[in-house]
Design a protein around this motif. Sequence first.
Motif, short mmCIF file in Angstrom:
data_model
loop_
_atom_site.label_atom_id
_atom_site.label_comp_id
_atom_site.label_asym_id
_atom_site.label_seq_id
_atom_site.Cartn_x
_atom_site.Cartn_y
_atom_site.Cartn_z
N GLU A 49 0.83 -1.21 0.00
CA GLU A 49 0.00 0.00 0.00
C GLU A 49 0.87 1.26 0.00
O GLU A 49 0.61 2.20 -0.75
N ALA A 50 1.89 1.26 0.82
CA ALA A 50 2.78 2.43 0.88
C ALA A 50 3.54 2.60 -0.43
O ALA A 50 3.70 3.72 -0.93
N ALA A 51 4.03 1.50 -0.99
CA ALA A 51 4.80 1.58 -2.24
C ALA A 51 3.93 2.11 -3.39
O ALA A 51 4.38 2.92 -4.20
N LYS A 52 2.69 1.67 -3.44
CA LYS A 52 1.77 2.17 -4.48
C LYS A 52 1.54 3.67 -4.32
O LYS A 52 1.57 4.42 -5.29
N ALA A 53 1.35 4.12 -3.08
CA ALA A 53 1.12 5.55 -2.83
C ALA A 53 2.35 6.37 -3.20
O ALA A 53 2.23 7.44 -3.82
N VAL A 54 3.53 5.90 -2.87
CA VAL A 54 4.75 6.64 -3.19
C VAL A 54 5.01 6.63 -4.69
O VAL A 54 5.48 7.62 -5.25
N LEU A 55 4.67 5.54 -5.36
CA LEU A 55 4.80 5.50 -6.81
C LEU A 55 3.90 6.54 -7.46
O LEU A 55 4.32 7.27 -8.37
N GLN A 56 2.67 6.66 -6.97
CA GLN A 56 1.76 7.69 -7.48
C GLN A 56 2.31 9.09 -7.20
O GLN A 56 2.23 9.99 -8.05
N SER A 58 2.62 2.96 -15.53
CA SER A 58 1.95 3.01 -14.23
C SER A 58 0.49 3.45 -14.32
O SER A 58 -0.26 3.27 -13.37
N SER A 59 0.05 4.00 -15.45
CA SER A 59 -1.30 4.56 -15.52
C SER A 59 -2.38 3.50 -15.30
O SER A 59 -3.40 3.79 -14.69
N SER A 60 -2.16 2.28 -15.73
CA SER A 60 -3.16 1.24 -15.53
C SER A 60 -3.24 0.79 -14.08
O SER A 60 -4.23 0.21 -13.65
N LEU A 61 -2.21 1.07 -13.30
CA LEU A 61 -2.18 0.64 -11.90
C LEU A 61 -3.11 1.45 -11.01
O LEU A 61 -3.54 0.99 -9.97
N GLU A 62 -3.41 2.67 -11.42
CA GLU A 62 -4.23 3.55 -10.60
C GLU A 62 -5.61 2.95 -10.35
O GLU A 62 -6.24 3.22 -9.34
N LYS A 63 -6.08 2.13 -11.28
CA LYS A 63 -7.42 1.57 -11.17
C LYS A 63 -7.41 0.27 -10.35
O LYS A 63 -8.45 -0.21 -9.96
N GLN A 64 -6.23 -0.30 -10.12
CA GLN A 64 -6.13 -1.58 -9.42
C GLN A 64 -6.28 -1.42 -7.92
O GLN A 64 -5.83 -0.45 -7.33
N GLU A 65 -6.91 -2.40 -7.32
CA GLU A 65 -6.98 -2.49 -5.87
C GLU A 65 -5.81 -3.33 -5.40
O GLU A 65 -5.41 -4.27 -6.06
N ILE A 66 -5.28 -3.00 -4.24
CA ILE A 66 -4.17 -3.78 -3.67
C ILE A 66 -4.73 -4.87 -2.80
O ILE A 66 -5.64 -4.70 -2.06
#
Length: 166
Positions: free
Chosen positions: A91-98, A158-166
């Motif tokens: 969750e943290a890694a996804k947020a920092v990537l964004q 990374s744009s497709s990742l924004e829609k993914q749930e972790i």
Amino acid sequence: MDVPEVTSLCNNYNIYKNTLYLPYSEEDAFNWIKNHLKNFNEDKNFEFAITDKVTGKLYGAIALSNEPKFNNGELAYWIGEDYWGKGYGTEAAKAVLQFAFKEKGYHKVFARYFHTNPASGRIMEKIGMQQEGILKEHIKKNGEYLDLICFGILKQESSSLEKQEI
């Protein structure tokens, strides 16, 4: 300040063996923490605490370096052993990537892990990073040579990742 909590979480062999650098003493923790705000404000390095959303309890930390010459940065993180396997790192890694792509406008984010720590690699895979290579016996730690596995992701990937749930 989080010095006692950082010291308590980091003073753990299972975390030490899987990281390049990590504070152990309270002095180390204090020296590590004291420049976070300055580095953030100077656009050098971005360090974030990984905490419980309700209580604020510290679980770990995540960082993003800033390489303005190359418009990229390295993602690095650690989680206290009691909190492994609960999704906090992902969750943290996804947020920092964004943050890296949306707020800082990076072109690429990369990360590395020791071959002895596949759980870290799973976090990288879950946030869409792809393995780019292996640096064989690149790091010597405790008298043993370790492979360093390199992952990366480009902004357009990374744009497709924004829609993914972790």
